[in-house]
Design a protein around this motif. Structure first.
Motif, mmCIF file in Angstrom:
data_model
loop_
_atom_site.group_PDB
_atom_site.id
_atom_site.type_symbol
_atom_site.label_atom_id
_atom_site.label_comp_id
_atom_site.label_asym_id
_atom_site.label_seq_id
_atom_site.Cartn_x
_atom_site.Cartn_y
_atom_site.Cartn_z
ATOM 1 N N MET A 62 0.806 -1.212 0.000
ATOM 2 C CA MET A 62 0.000 0.000 0.000
ATOM 3 C C MET A 62 0.845 1.271 0.000
ATOM 4 O O MET A 62 0.417 2.308 -0.512
ATOM 5 C CB MET A 62 -0.929 0.008 1.221
ATOM 6 N N ASP A 63 2.035 1.175 0.560
ATOM 7 C CA ASP A 63 2.917 2.340 0.620
ATOM 8 C C ASP A 63 3.977 2.312 -0.479
ATOM 9 O O ASP A 63 4.925 3.105 -0.444
ATOM 10 C CB ASP A 63 3.592 2.413 1.989
ATOM 11 N N GLY A 64 3.834 1.386 -1.418
ATOM 12 C CA GLY A 64 4.766 1.318 -2.547
ATOM 13 C C GLY A 64 6.021 0.518 -2.310
ATOM 14 O O GLY A 64 6.873 0.426 -3.200
ATOM 15 N N TYR A 65 6.170 -0.095 -1.138
ATOM 16 C CA TYR A 65 7.387 -0.839 -0.828
ATOM 17 C C TYR A 65 7.301 -2.272 -1.371
ATOM 18 O O TYR A 65 6.215 -2.858 -1.442
ATOM 19 C CB TYR A 65 7.622 -0.895 0.679
ATOM 20 N N TYR A 66 8.466 -2.831 -1.733
ATOM 21 C CA TYR A 66 8.531 -4.217 -2.180
ATOM 22 C C TYR A 66 9.854 -4.823 -1.739
ATOM 23 O O TYR A 66 10.809 -4.107 -1.388
ATOM 24 C CB TYR A 66 8.420 -4.303 -3.710
ATOM 25 N N ALA A 67 9.945 -6.145 -1.755
ATOM 26 C CA ALA A 67 11.196 -6.857 -1.453
ATOM 27 C C ALA A 67 11.190 -8.181 -2.199
ATOM 28 O O ALA A 67 10.186 -8.896 -2.198
ATOM 29 C CB ALA A 67 11.347 -7.080 0.049
ATOM 30 N N ILE A 68 12.297 -8.501 -2.848
ATOM 31 C CA ILE A 68 12.480 -9.773 -3.523
ATOM 32 C C ILE A 68 13.641 -10.479 -2.845
ATOM 33 O O ILE A 68 14.778 -9.998 -2.886
ATOM 34 C CB ILE A 68 12.784 -9.587 -5.027
ATOM 35 N N ILE A 69 13.374 -11.601 -2.204
ATOM 36 C CA ILE A 69 14.407 -12.308 -1.449
ATOM 37 C C ILE A 69 14.933 -13.498 -2.248
ATOM 38 O O ILE A 69 14.394 -13.858 -3.290
ATOM 39 C CB ILE A 69 13.860 -12.778 -0.082
ATOM 40 N N ASN A 70 16.009 -14.099 -1.731
ATOM 41 C CA ASN A 70 16.610 -15.305 -2.324
ATOM 42 C C ASN A 70 17.097 -15.062 -3.755
ATOM 43 O O ASN A 70 16.957 -15.917 -4.622
ATOM 44 C CB ASN A 70 15.617 -16.477 -2.283
ATOM 45 N N VAL A 71 17.679 -13.913 -4.005
ATOM 46 C CA VAL A 71 18.247 -13.607 -5.317
ATOM 47 C C VAL A 71 19.726 -13.970 -5.291
ATOM 48 O O VAL A 71 20.494 -13.412 -4.502
ATOM 49 C CB VAL A 71 18.080 -12.120 -5.679
ATOM 50 N N ARG A 72 20.114 -14.897 -6.135
ATOM 51 C CA ARG A 72 21.501 -15.353 -6.141
ATOM 52 C C ARG A 72 22.433 -14.215 -6.562
ATOM 53 O O ARG A 72 22.093 -13.399 -7.414
ATOM 54 C CB ARG A 72 21.661 -16.536 -7.097
ATOM 55 N N ALA A 73 23.614 -14.170 -5.930
ATOM 56 C CA ALA A 73 24.591 -13.130 -6.247
ATOM 57 C C ALA A 73 24.878 -13.125 -7.741
ATOM 58 O O ALA A 73 25.109 -14.164 -8.355
ATOM 59 C CB ALA A 73 25.881 -13.366 -5.464
ATOM 60 N N GLY A 74 24.823 -11.947 -8.340
ATOM 61 C CA GLY A 74 25.047 -11.814 -9.774
ATOM 62 C C GLY A 74 24.495 -10.502 -10.287
ATOM 63 O O GLY A 74 24.097 -9.615 -9.517
ATOM 64 N N GLU A 75 24.471 -10.364 -11.598
ATOM 65 C CA GLU A 75 23.990 -9.140 -12.235
ATOM 66 C C GLU A 75 22.697 -9.438 -12.985
ATOM 67 O O GLU A 75 22.604 -10.423 -13.713
ATOM 68 C CB GLU A 75 25.051 -8.604 -13.192
ATOM 69 N N TYR A 76 21.698 -8.540 -12.826
ATOM 70 C CA TYR A 76 20.364 -8.807 -13.365
ATOM 71 C C TYR A 76 19.776 -7.568 -14.032
ATOM 72 O O TYR A 76 20.250 -6.445 -13.835
ATOM 73 C CB TYR A 76 19.412 -9.267 -12.243
ATOM 74 N N ARG A 77 18.694 -7.839 -14.780
ATOM 75 C CA ARG A 77 17.838 -6.777 -15.295
ATOM 76 C C ARG A 77 16.521 -6.883 -14.535
ATOM 77 O O ARG A 77 15.908 -7.954 -14.485
ATOM 78 C CB ARG A 77 17.617 -6.957 -16.797
ATOM 79 N N VAL A 78 16.090 -5.771 -13.950
ATOM 80 C CA VAL A 78 14.884 -5.754 -13.127
ATOM 81 C C VAL A 78 13.876 -4.785 -13.742
ATOM 82 O O VAL A 78 14.223 -3.652 -14.096
ATOM 83 C CB VAL A 78 15.212 -5.329 -11.676
#
Length: 885
Positions: A62-78
């Motif tokens: 509701m306040d615009g916050y998010y979290a994505i956990i368990n992301v393996r170390a590396g470089e990504y496109r989000v």
């Protein structure tokens, strides 16, 4: 027995409570978190944030916050998507192990479907949400530096000197691969060697560390290995090299020999035959002929007339390379994610090494030198089950196998031992060089450890990130001499005989049998990470148990139950050792570009188990008497864990987008270090044994400056000032002082590795896609040594009251990129020790403090011509690397 039973019940209760809690985190993974706003700064609820390519994502609250956990170390496109707004995609988002990557989105409205804005992320100059000193080095940064192995990368970090983390002893660091230990408990060293080609990221923690890390007092190194890719890819690196110097300290290196060093590495990864399955395979072959030479003037089977000074050499006088290394290594990883929320993976790392050392007294009889052979394998199964977008658990089952043997011939019954015989020399010939025989020493060490590690992670609330875990390790340890060669007098003639049963040597110690022990270790932890933007609190506790599964004398004053008139007491089992380690850290932002952090923690670690188990058979003391034979320092399987209490305070400040400063002050209170005590028996005889009596302290600070991209230049500089001192540098030092007639009482002196001033500089000049030039400069003020005045008894001054000379080391790397269509090809050259620095904290003569000359040259003749006392000379390498497009 009743006390142990009560302790086990308490432990079982702790385990059940932890397993019942819906929480825990996988090491080797990080988190992406932030907020989604519109162009007016209002929060957007229900926006979809996706990590492209790995099926991970989250929605904003509701306040615009998010979290994505368990992301393996590396470089990504989000990507962030919201109906009625332009999709925003951010490429180059680098996620580091056990860290939160903050990524905020501000979307603009649009009436066009599939309208997209693409942004390229830059790695933050400073991480303002850390509560201690942590360095994360990714594969792109590693690629541009003149480094090759994991140890090269680790020794480049602030506060690390030759494997010592902030003044701690060697063996106080926990080495992990993808979050699971690969330490050999025999000596607490890493059981495998890793090449840079397989590293996705290296995380080095030199300050206080979280409760999830155990069996370490000084630091943690977590190597995150590369994984299989979605598309088929391949890469490789081939190089050769030579040592080159005209310095007469290194004879035989005046000419370029470009094939003396060779390395061949190839990697392939991509989708496997089965759906939703990827694989990664890498192999490397490496050989180094070394820079020290011998001459095959004699053969081990030669026999000479020493009485009449008549020699009968049968060697071919060929030049022989010594100090050689031959290595083969391979890595394999396969992962399957056919079931949503469930990933199953298997990985294996293999390492095989053969090393022939340089022994100066064998330089004319090189065939008599022992060979060191090492085989290590670490492999295991990993299961990650995502229960929801806020919770997952991971189970790792790992086997770490290590096998080392140091012997000239594999079997003690090899007839070549008997035909060669005992090494013999003549002081009047080449300063006592050995002219016949082989090195009869034999040693074997094998460890097979089985590790089970269960971890849970729970993003309990927007700000609470709860972690917990359970780890159990059972090790099968063998060490000792796999057979002895003993000289036996038969009818007045000394004959060499192989022995495989336990015997007593002249020192009365048992050496012939392989010792076998099966210790086990268990740990549980609970950790909470509270995050309010860059304000972070990390608090946790770790509970550890260790059982040596061995026996000790029931009465230390009658250790072998052999003293007449004393009551015999049967041996008793070692007790279970337990430790509770609280840890807490706080990071508080001062401004948008500065923060302070403080941290505190208790850290426990068992000494290398060789010190518990070696020479731990007290039955050899059955004839102990005052003034009799020395039995050496007895092992003690009932030792307690060593303990360090660490404090750290740090400040970070960013200066615009190009310069960042990080300063950390630290203090380490080190207790229960391994030392020696003297036990008096009922017969008034004394013997020495290991116990937890030594102490130490380390204090100092580090300053790090990072500069990113002023044009094509980036650089970093770090300086460490530290004072590392204590009772003794070596566990046996007290016993050695007593044996030498010196005062064995406690004192506070600099440790052997106390290098007060250390400066590391890294500079990289690059034109992306075209060329790069990088250099590493290391400066050190030198470590202490013990000076001597004159010779004989009491010639030595106060221990470590002298200081070796300082040094400067320069390494250089240059690379040129060539586009040949289907490949990205790079041609590179590297020079290690560019200035040919000949001394870096090595051997010095105690009467001069120099490696080059002695005040007693006649007695030091052999040492004065020994090239192994100097630093490795200049090394030049040329090679190519390639990668598929």
């Amino acid at each position: 027995m009743k006390k142990q039973s009560t302790n086990k019940k308490k432990l079982l209760l702790v385990i059940l409570l932890l397993l019942a809690a819906p929480c825990i985190m996988a090491q080797g993974t990080g988190k992406i978190a932030g907020r989604v706003l519109d162009e007016m700064g209002n929060p957007l609820s229900g926006a979809v944030i996706v990590v492209e390519g790995n099926k991970q994502g989250a929605g904003s609250d509701m306040d615009g916050y998010y979290a994505i956990i368990n992301v393996r170390a590396g470089e990504y496109r989000v990507s962030c998507r919201y109906v009625g707004y332009k999709t925003q995609s951010v490429s180059g988002v680098r996620v580091s192990s056990d860290q939160t990557r903050t990524l905020n989105f501000q979307l603009t409205s649009s009436t066009i479907m599939n309208d997209e804005v693409i942004v390229v992320a830059k790695k933050p100059l400073l991480e303002f949400n850390q509560t201690s000193s942590v360095s994360s080095i990714n594969k792109d940064e590693i690629k541009n530096l003149p480094v090759q192995s994991l140890s090269d990368i680790v020794n480049l970090q602030a506060g690390v000197v030759d494997g010592h983390f902030r003044g701690g002893r060697i063996g106080e660091v926990q080495y992990q691969v993808d979050g699971v230990t690969v330490n050999n408990p025999y000596d607490n060293s890493s059981s495998i060697t890793l090449d840079r080609s397989i590293l996705e990221e290296v995380q080095v923690i030199s300050g206080t560390f979280d409760a999830k890390y155990g069996q370490a007092m000084s630091g943690v190194v977590n190597a995150v290995l590369k994984s299989g890719s979605k598309e088929f890819e391949y890469s490789g690196e081939f190089y050769s090299g030579t040592y080159f110097t005209t310095d007469n300290r290194y004879p035989g290196n005046e000419k370029l020999q470009p094939l003396n060093i060779q390395s061949y590495q190839f990697t392939v990864s991509g989708p496997a035959v089965f759906e939703n399955t990827t694989f990664f395979v890498s192999g490397r072959k490496f050989g180094n002929k070394g820079y020290m030479k011998g001459t095959r003037r004699f053969m081990p089977t030669d026999k000479h007339d020493y009485e009449n000074k008549v020699l009968y050499p049968n060697g071919d006088n060929a030049e022989v390379s010594l100090g050689t290394v031959d290595e083969s290594s391979a890595q394999f990883k396969v992962a399957n994610q056919s079931v949503d929320g469930l990933q199953v993976s298997y990985q294996a790392t293999l390492f095989d090494q053969k090393r022939t050392p340089y022994l100066h007294n064998y330089r004319f009889n090189p065939e008599g030198i022992k060979t060191n052979k090492t085989v290590s394998v670490t492999h295991g199964l990993g299961i990650t089950h995502t229960l929801s977008d806020k919770m997952f658990y991971r189970l790792n089952l790992r086997e770490n196998y290590f096998d080392y043997i140091d012997a000239r011939y594999e079997s003690v019954f090899d007839p070549r031992y008997l035909s060669a015989g005992t090494p013999l020399s003549d002081d009047s010939y080449e300063n006592g060089a050995i002219m016949e025989g082989v090195d009869l020493g034999r040693f074997k060490q094998k460890t097979n450890s089985f590790v089970a590690k269960l971890e849970y992670t729970w993003q309990a609330t927007r700000n609470d990130f709860i972690e917990a875990g359970f780890e159990y390790q059972k090790s099968y340890i063998e060490f000792g001499s796999p057979g002895l060669l003993v000289e036996t007098n038969v009818n007045g003639v000394q004959i060499l005989q192989p022995r495989t049963e336990r015997v007593k040597t002249s020192a009365n110690q048992n050496l012939a049998l392989i010792n076998q022990y099966i210790p086990d270790q268990l740990a549980v932890y609970l950790q909470d990470r509270i995050e309010y933007g860059d304000m972070v609190v990390r608090a946790g506790v770790r509970y550890e148990m260790f059982n040596a599964n061995a026996k000790i004398p029931g009465d230390l004053q009658n250790p072998a139950n052999s003293i007449a008139g004393a009551q015999a007491v049967p041996p008793k089992r070692t007790s279970t050792k337990m430790a509770l380690a609280p840890r807490i850290g706080l990071n508080f932002p001062v401004t948008v570009s500065s923060s302070v952090h403080v941290s505190y923690g208790h850290f426990y670690q068992l000494p290398g188990l060789s010190l518990l188990y070696d020479n731990a058979d007290y039955a050899i003391l059955d004839q102990l008497q005052a003034g009799g034979i020395s039995y050496g320092v007895m092992g003690n399987p009932d030792l307690k864990p060593e303990k360090t209490i660490q404090y750290e305070f740090g400040f970070k400040q960013g200066f615009g987008d190009v310069l960042g400063a990080d300063i950390s002050f630290f203090y380490k209170d080190i207790r229960d270090l391994l030392g020696v005590e003297f036990v008096s028996t009922y017969s008034a005889a004394d013997y020495a044994r290991f116990t937890n009596v030594d102490f130490g302290s380390v204090y100092g600070f580090t300053i790090s400056l990072s500069e990113k991209s002023i044009g094509n230049l980036s650089s970093s500089v770090d300086y460490t000032l530290q004072y590392a001192q204590g009772n003794s540098s070596d566990a046996k030092e007290t016993a050695n002082r007593a044996a030498g007639g010196k005062d064995p009482r406690p004192r506070n002196i600099p440790f052997n590795w106390d290098q007060r001033n250390t400066l590391n500089c890294t500079f990289i000049y690059s034109e992306p896609g075209d060329y790069s030039i990088s250099t590493i400069i290391k400066l050190g003020s030198g470590q202490p040594y013990t000076p001597e005045i004159g010779s004989g008894f009491n010639a030595a001054l106060e221990t470590n009251s002298g200081q070796k000379k300082g040094y400067v080391l320069v390494d250089l790397r240059a690379e040129k990129s060539v586009d040949i269509g289907v490949l990205e090809l790079n041609v590179f050259a590297r020079v290690f020790n560019l200035l040919n620095t000949n001394f870096v904290n090595g051997f010095v003569f105690a009467n001069t403090g120099s490696p080059d000359y002695s005040l007693t040259p006649n007695s030091d003749r052999a040492r004065l011509i020994d090239p192994s006392r100097f630093q490795e000379p200049r090394r030049i390498e040329f090679g190519i690397s390639f990668r598929s497009k």
